[in-house]
Design an enzyme around this catalytic site. Structure first.
Site, mmCIF file in Angstrom:
data_model
loop_
_atom_site.group_PDB
_atom_site.id
_atom_site.type_symbol
_atom_site.label_atom_id
_atom_site.label_comp_id
_atom_site.label_asym_id
_atom_site.label_seq_id
_atom_site.Cartn_x
_atom_site.Cartn_y
_atom_site.Cartn_z
ATOM 1 N N SER A 1 0.725 -1.234 0.040
ATOM 2 C CA SER A 1 -0.111 0.001 0.043
ATOM 3 C C SER A 1 0.941 1.313 -0.005
ATOM 4 O O SER A 1 0.350 2.387 -0.217
ATOM 5 C CB SER A 1 -0.982 -0.018 1.384
ATOM 6 O OG SER A 1 -0.153 -0.227 2.250
ATOM 7 N N GLU B 1 0.027 -12.275 -1.380
ATOM 8 C CA GLU B 1 -1.440 -12.265 -1.741
ATOM 9 C C GLU B 1 -1.571 -13.558 -2.689
ATOM 10 O O GLU B 1 -1.013 -13.806 -3.503
ATOM 11 C CB GLU B 1 -1.736 -11.197 -2.764
ATOM 12 C CG GLU B 1 -1.649 -9.773 -1.753
ATOM 13 C CD GLU B 1 -1.967 -8.659 -2.553
ATOM 14 O OE1 GLU B 1 -2.611 -8.845 -3.664
ATOM 15 O OE2 GLU B 1 -1.667 -7.608 -2.179
ATOM 16 N N LYS C 1 4.732 -11.335 3.434
ATOM 17 C CA LYS C 1 3.429 -11.498 3.219
ATOM 18 C C LYS C 1 3.220 -11.562 1.511
ATOM 19 O O LYS C 1 3.937 -10.915 0.752
ATOM 20 C CB LYS C 1 2.493 -10.488 3.641
ATOM 21 C CG LYS C 1 1.233 -10.628 3.312
ATOM 22 C CD LYS C 1 0.118 -9.626 3.858
ATOM 23 C CE LYS C 1 0.102 -8.169 3.387
ATOM 24 N NZ LYS C 1 -0.472 -8.238 1.847
ATOM 25 N N GLU D 1 -8.956 -10.135 3.917
ATOM 26 C CA GLU D 1 -9.324 -8.487 3.406
ATOM 27 C C GLU D 1 -10.669 -8.526 2.769
ATOM 28 O O GLU D 1 -10.824 -9.417 1.924
ATOM 29 C CB GLU D 1 -8.228 -7.831 2.468
ATOM 30 C CG GLU D 1 -8.706 -6.646 2.183
ATOM 31 C CD GLU D 1 -7.540 -5.624 1.586
ATOM 32 O OE1 GLU D 1 -6.374 -6.108 1.670
ATOM 33 O OE2 GLU D 1 -7.590 -4.701 1.154
HETATM 34 O O1 KIV Z 1 -0.499 -3.548 1.431
HETATM 35 C C1 KIV Z 1 -1.262 -3.419 2.618
HETATM 36 O O2 KIV Z 1 -1.325 -2.671 3.403
HETATM 37 C C2 KIV Z 1 -2.001 -4.581 3.178
HETATM 38 C C3 KIV Z 1 -2.625 -4.403 4.167
HETATM 39 C C4 KIV Z 1 -3.828 -3.528 3.831
HETATM 40 C C5 KIV Z 1 -3.203 -5.768 4.754
HETATM 41 O O3 KIV Z 1 -1.664 -5.627 2.143
#
Ligand code: KIV
Length: 272
Positions: A52, A122, A120, A189
């Site tokens: 983000s 996706e 993390k 999410e």
């Molecule tokens: O990129 C991000 O901030 C995220 C969160 C909203 C979980 O993946």
């Protein structure tokens, strides 16, 4: 001779223990040294250097243009600040989708070069082999299901996912497959709260919700949104705990006025 590495930050073991004891897990995004210090000093459990970054820091319309170099640069800044929280770095678009080899190499860079403790990524079952390989290599992985912003064009927009029975079942199965592959936690999410509650009950690893209701094991928000750093419309699930955009503009207008009329700097802020 033996060397001892002292880990002061929270670890995957601490996070898993919190689910077992029923203590809610708190996570926020962070992208720079100053904000990461404040969040860490406030007692947050986990900090996500989210992609983000693309939207809130770099000014892109989506997360798709974010690069590995952008993510490493910002993860390093966050790592320099943080003493207590666990740091998770987001794998940007196409850093893990092309091949297991590039995925492993890129994930490893976050631990080797940027002092993150986990990554993390996706996506669902299609990435289970990659999650397994990373876990096997000693790289903890947080999964991310439901609305996965890197797939915005495939999803046809930023919409709630898993509303229909078959879609909900697929997300549930993906969560179980990714747990089995070794993921230590999963972000959910924008999914209906009932589905998030069912997934939370079905998994032994923690679920971290964003727009997924109160029954997840933890919650995450984008820090700029929850602090009200801008006055743009935010999604329904964002609660603004402050309206810093108003405070910041007020302070800056005050500064501009005082510089223009000569009130700043006064004798208190000048040298004799
Ligand atoms: O990129 C991000 O901030 C995220 C969160 C909203 C979980 O993946």
């Amino acid at each position: 001779m033996s060397t001892q590495v002292k880990i002061t930050r929270k670890t995957t073991a601490d996070i898993k223990k919190m689910k077992a004891s029923g203590e809610k897990i708190t996570m926020l995004t962070a992208y720079d040294y100053g904000m990461a210090s404040l969040l860490d000093e406030s007692g947050i459990d986990m900090l996500l250097v989210g992609d983000s970054l693309g939207n809130v820091i770099l000014g892109y319309d989506s997360t798709l243009p974010v690069t590995m170099e952008d993510m490493l640069h910002h993860t390093k800044a966050v790592s320099r600040a943080v003493k207590n929280a666990m740091i998770i770095a987001d794998m940007p678009f196409l850093s893990y989708q092309i091949s297991a080899e590039t995925a492993l190499n890129n994930a490893g860079r976050f631990l080797k070069e940027a002092d993150a403790q986990a990554v993390k990524l996706e996506g669902g079952r299609e990435f289970s082999e990659i999650v397994h390989k990373m876990t096997y290599a000693g790289i903890p992985v947080m999964a991310h299901l439901g609305l996965t912003p890197q797939s915005v064009h495939q999803l046809g927009g930023y919409k709630v996912q898993g509303k229909k029975e078959d879609a909900a079942e697929r997300i549930m199965q993906d969560a179980k497959i990714l747990e089995e592959a070794g993921a230590f936690a999963v972000v959910l999410e924008c999914v209906p709260e009932k589905l998030a509650a069912e997934i939370t009950a079905a998994l032994s690893i923690p679920t971290i919700g964003i727009g997924a209701g109160v029954n997840c094991d933890g919650q995450v928000l984008v820090v700029n949104d929850m602090l009200g750093m801008n006055d743009r419309m935010t999604p329904k699930f964002v609660k603004k705990y402050a309206t810093l955009n108003i405070e910041i503009k007020k302070a800056v207008k005050n500064y501009i006025g005082e510089v223009k009329n000569g009130a700043f700097p006064d004798s208190e802020h000048s040298f004799k």
